[in-house]
Design an enzyme around this catalytic site. Sequence first.
Site, short mmCIF file in Angstrom:
data_model
loop_
_atom_site.label_atom_id
_atom_site.label_comp_id
_atom_site.label_asym_id
_atom_site.label_seq_id
_atom_site.Cartn_x
_atom_site.Cartn_y
_atom_site.Cartn_z
N GLU A 39 0.79 -1.24 0.00
CA GLU A 39 0.00 0.00 0.00
C GLU A 39 0.82 1.30 0.00
O GLU A 39 0.28 2.36 -0.29
CB GLU A 39 -1.02 0.00 1.15
CG GLU A 39 -0.40 0.25 2.49
CD GLU A 39 -1.30 1.07 3.40
OE1 GLU A 39 -2.49 1.23 3.11
OE2 GLU A 39 -0.79 1.55 4.41
N HIS A 68 -4.31 2.81 2.08
CA HIS A 68 -3.74 3.51 0.91
C HIS A 68 -3.90 2.73 -0.39
O HIS A 68 -3.31 3.11 -1.41
CB HIS A 68 -2.27 3.83 1.16
CG HIS A 68 -2.06 4.94 2.14
ND1 HIS A 68 -2.46 6.23 1.90
CD2 HIS A 68 -1.52 4.94 3.39
CE1 HIS A 68 -2.17 6.99 2.94
NE2 HIS A 68 -1.60 6.22 3.87
N HIS A 175 0.88 -1.49 8.84
CA HIS A 175 0.36 -0.11 8.85
C HIS A 175 1.17 0.85 9.71
O HIS A 175 1.39 1.98 9.28
CB HIS A 175 -1.12 -0.03 9.26
CG HIS A 175 -1.63 1.37 9.35
ND1 HIS A 175 -1.89 2.15 8.24
CD2 HIS A 175 -1.91 2.17 10.43
CE1 HIS A 175 -2.31 3.35 8.63
NE2 HIS A 175 -2.33 3.40 9.93
N HIS A 177 4.28 0.79 10.48
CA HIS A 177 5.65 0.85 9.94
C HIS A 177 6.71 0.61 11.02
O HIS A 177 7.90 0.64 10.73
CB HIS A 177 5.94 2.20 9.24
CG HIS A 177 5.13 2.40 7.99
ND1 HIS A 177 5.42 3.35 7.05
CD2 HIS A 177 4.02 1.75 7.53
CE1 HIS A 177 4.53 3.31 6.07
NE2 HIS A 177 3.67 2.34 6.34
FE FE2 Z 1 -1.83 1.84 6.12
#
Ligand code: FE2
Length: 270
Positions: A39, A68, A175, A177
């Site tokens: 994403e 995303h 998500h 990170h």
């Molecule tokens: Fe995300």
Amino acid sequence: MKIGFIGDIVGKPGRKMVIKHLKEIKEKEKLDFIIANYENASHGFGITEKNAKELFRLGIDIMTGGNHTWDKKEIFALLESMPLLRPINYPKGVPGKGLEIVEIDGEKLAIINLMGHFTMPMVDNPFIKIKNVVEDLKNNRIKNIFIDMHAEATSEKRALLMMLKGEVSAIAGTHTHIGTDDLQIFDGVGYVTDVGLTGCRDNVIGMKEDVPIKKFLTGLPGRYDIPDKCKKILQMVVFDINEGKCNDAYKIKAYDEEEYFISQKAFIEK
Ligand code: FE2
């Protein structure tokens, strides 16, 4: 079956790390199947056709998305033509799908992309949705089940593990990170709250730090951007699955051009 999961690939630096390390990791670790989250793969926002083709050519078999997914307009066509998933709990009628079933050496594996609620777009309740999906898979005698839980809140990911313990093979978070250190096997489920990004490591979640710092100082919006130059990291989790249960799990890291290494072995909860 031994599957490898690369967390959020963030922009060109992330793709470069896949180019540099994936072939060797796949060979040396004898991985049967590679999943990655796309994403943020194209300059931090969504994925282009060119980049998707490139990542599949490098040995990735299927890719999962998240909030995303929709950032590049071409995704609508790509979801039809390539092994790309979007979260399964988008409402009925939304393009694409959130579940794929593949066969690896005669064994079926279900790959599911799920999205949490906290700070995320308004989608269907992930917990109700996944309960039904897992039940359907079990009714169809599919035991090997992998879930990418794309969510901000650690509690949602942990609650998912508790709800599905003994029922699925692996749950890996994406998500945020930021990789978490809680890799474990809990009642046959390989689990980590977040795999962490593959991309730039010396800034803010793979993006130039000036925009988020300004945003936090002033409250003003700004456009996030990928640095031209940065220090890079690759983060990946390997799950060894047999008869629906995860027997072994470990995390792989690589920094820049250096050799990859196993950074953590899963704690097996008795
Ligand atoms: Fe995300």
